[in-house]
Design a protein around this motif. Structure first.
Motif, mmCIF file in Angstrom:
data_model
loop_
_atom_site.group_PDB
_atom_site.id
_atom_site.type_symbol
_atom_site.label_atom_id
_atom_site.label_comp_id
_atom_site.label_asym_id
_atom_site.label_seq_id
_atom_site.Cartn_x
_atom_site.Cartn_y
_atom_site.Cartn_z
ATOM 1 N N TYR A 1 53.821 34.696 44.079
ATOM 2 C CA TYR A 1 54.646 33.487 43.954
ATOM 3 C C TYR A 1 54.620 32.950 42.523
ATOM 4 O O TYR A 1 55.662 32.589 41.959
ATOM 5 C CB TYR A 1 54.138 32.436 44.936
ATOM 6 C CG TYR A 1 54.743 31.076 44.732
ATOM 7 C CD1 TYR A 1 56.041 30.795 45.148
ATOM 8 C CD2 TYR A 1 54.018 30.069 44.098
ATOM 9 C CE1 TYR A 1 56.600 29.541 44.941
ATOM 10 C CE2 TYR A 1 54.562 28.821 43.887
ATOM 11 C CZ TYR A 1 55.856 28.555 44.308
ATOM 12 O OH TYR A 1 56.412 27.323 44.096
ATOM 13 N N HIS B 1 60.793 30.283 48.063
ATOM 14 C CA HIS B 1 60.745 29.518 49.317
ATOM 15 C C HIS B 1 60.122 30.336 50.446
ATOM 16 O O HIS B 1 59.288 29.835 51.209
ATOM 17 C CB HIS B 1 62.159 29.082 49.697
ATOM 18 C CG HIS B 1 62.222 28.377 51.019
ATOM 19 N ND1 HIS B 1 61.760 27.080 51.194
ATOM 20 C CD2 HIS B 1 62.666 28.803 52.248
ATOM 21 C CE1 HIS B 1 61.927 26.732 52.451
ATOM 22 N NE2 HIS B 1 62.472 27.756 53.115
ATOM 23 N N GLU B 2 60.498 31.622 50.542
ATOM 24 C CA GLU B 2 59.945 32.488 51.576
ATOM 25 C C GLU B 2 58.450 32.694 51.367
ATOM 26 O O GLU B 2 57.664 32.705 52.328
ATOM 27 C CB GLU B 2 60.681 33.829 51.555
ATOM 28 C CG GLU B 2 60.135 34.867 52.536
ATOM 29 C CD GLU B 2 60.346 34.506 53.985
ATOM 30 O OE1 GLU B 2 59.660 35.093 54.843
ATOM 31 O OE2 GLU B 2 61.198 33.626 54.263
ATOM 32 N N ASN C 1 61.208 33.039 36.835
ATOM 33 C CA ASN C 1 62.397 32.193 36.964
ATOM 34 C C ASN C 1 62.462 31.150 35.847
ATOM 35 O O ASN C 1 63.536 30.864 35.299
ATOM 36 C CB ASN C 1 62.409 31.506 38.320
ATOM 37 C CG ASN C 1 62.660 32.484 39.452
ATOM 38 O OD1 ASN C 1 63.195 33.580 39.234
ATOM 39 N ND2 ASN C 1 62.281 32.107 40.670
ATOM 40 N N SER D 1 61.045 38.869 47.782
ATOM 41 C CA SER D 1 61.038 37.596 48.502
ATOM 42 C C SER D 1 61.328 36.450 47.538
ATOM 43 O O SER D 1 60.974 36.487 46.357
ATOM 44 C CB SER D 1 59.680 37.370 49.164
ATOM 45 O OG SER D 1 59.382 38.391 50.079
ATOM 46 N N SER D 2 61.962 35.420 48.078
ATOM 47 C CA SER D 2 62.255 34.238 47.275
ATOM 48 C C SER D 2 61.029 33.333 47.229
ATOM 49 O O SER D 2 60.132 33.450 48.064
ATOM 50 C CB SER D 2 63.433 33.484 47.890
ATOM 51 O OG SER D 2 63.062 32.979 49.169
#
Length: 288
Positions: A267, A5-6, A274, A2-3
């Protein structure tokens, strides 16, 4: 994978759900305390009344009463007492599992509670009466249910009436039961403190006198007993419903918080990865 944002969107969505379940838990908890107190406070009186009924009906001599008449069961009625709403765990499904055991052709249903009526309609069973009762059951509501069931029995439209409801034991435990109602007899499957066994009552030859007469005493006693019986069942049902809902909403809130923590950790790991990747790319570009 999942990103970020998601993941943020899922965390916000679950947080909103957790707020709702937490609010419902607090509402159920406030109603639960009052419902539990009412159910427990009435038990000593109901137990004493049941013992009086058993003593009186076994000492009537030759006198008989229509509410005591035992007949061959060709048609029966079930008083199904469920919740008004869902979100209370397996409470309703356990009740409906008992109700589903009865033959659809020879069984009439009297319901109390919206969910019980919905179940009977959805399973295409014979619903003859639908009653409602509030968060604080009233004696008038119980008397209406008792009167309807009594009329069915006295008019010989049914030969037996039973009650399917939930007995409140404690906050974590609620017991679904199928109990005898009419004809008035010993309640099987429920141990009532201080009640002598049926065999002992029959063997007791102590003389019993009814004043002014068996007809007057039993006529009054049985009507009061049947009304109070249903009233206590409603109190137990409401205490069970609020307790089950409070526990169910607490479990839902705890599960939501656990899921939020897991998603937040995922997250943060993804975000940290990242950032590390960007730093490596910047460092690599400078060296070039």
């Amino acid at each position: 994978m999942s990103s970020p944002h998601e993941l943020r969107r899922r965390i916000r969505s679950i947080s909103g759900t957790a707020q709702i379940t937490k609010a419902m838990e607090m509402v159920a908890a406030s109603k639960m305390r009052k419902a539990q107190e009412s159910a427990l406070a009435g038990r000593p009186f109901v137990y004493r009344l049941y013992r009086i009924q058993r003593e009186a009906t076994t000492r009537m001599g030759d006198f008989s009463h229509p509410l005591l008449e035992v007949r061959e069961v060709r048609k029966r009625a079930i008083i199904l007492i469920g919740a008004d709403k869902g979100l209370c765990g397996a409470l309703n499904s356990n009740l409906f599992r008992l109700a589903a055991e009865f033959d659809t052709q020879s069984t009439l249903f009297i319901t109390a509670g919206k969910v019980a009526a919905q179940f009977i309609a959805q399973t295409h069973r014979q619903l003859v009466a639908e009653f409602a009762y509030g968060d604080t059951p009233r004696f008038t509501e119980a008397r209406a249910i008792a009167a309807y069931a009594r009329d069915l029995f006295l008019k010989r439209e049914v030969d037996q009436v039973q009650v399917i409801a939930t007995r409140f034991i404690n906050t974590l435990t609620q017991q679904p039961l199928c109990l005898e109602y009419l004809p008035v007899a010993e309640i099987k499957g429920l141990k009532i403190p201080g009640t002598r066994p049926e065999e002992e009552l029959i063997a007791d030859t102590t003389e019993a006198l009814f004043e002014p007469s068996p007809e007057v005493v039993m006529g009054y006693l049985l009507l009061q007993y049947l009304d109070i019986y249903i009233y206590q069942v409603l109190l137990n049902a409401k205490a069970s419903e609020q307790s089950a809902r409070m526990v169910s909403m607490k479990n839902a809130t705890d599960s939501a918080e656990t899921l939020i923590n897991d998603l937040t950790l995922e997250y943060n790991k993804l975000r940290q990865g990242n950032i590390t990747q960007e730093l490596l790319e910047i460092a690599g570009g400078q060296s070039d």
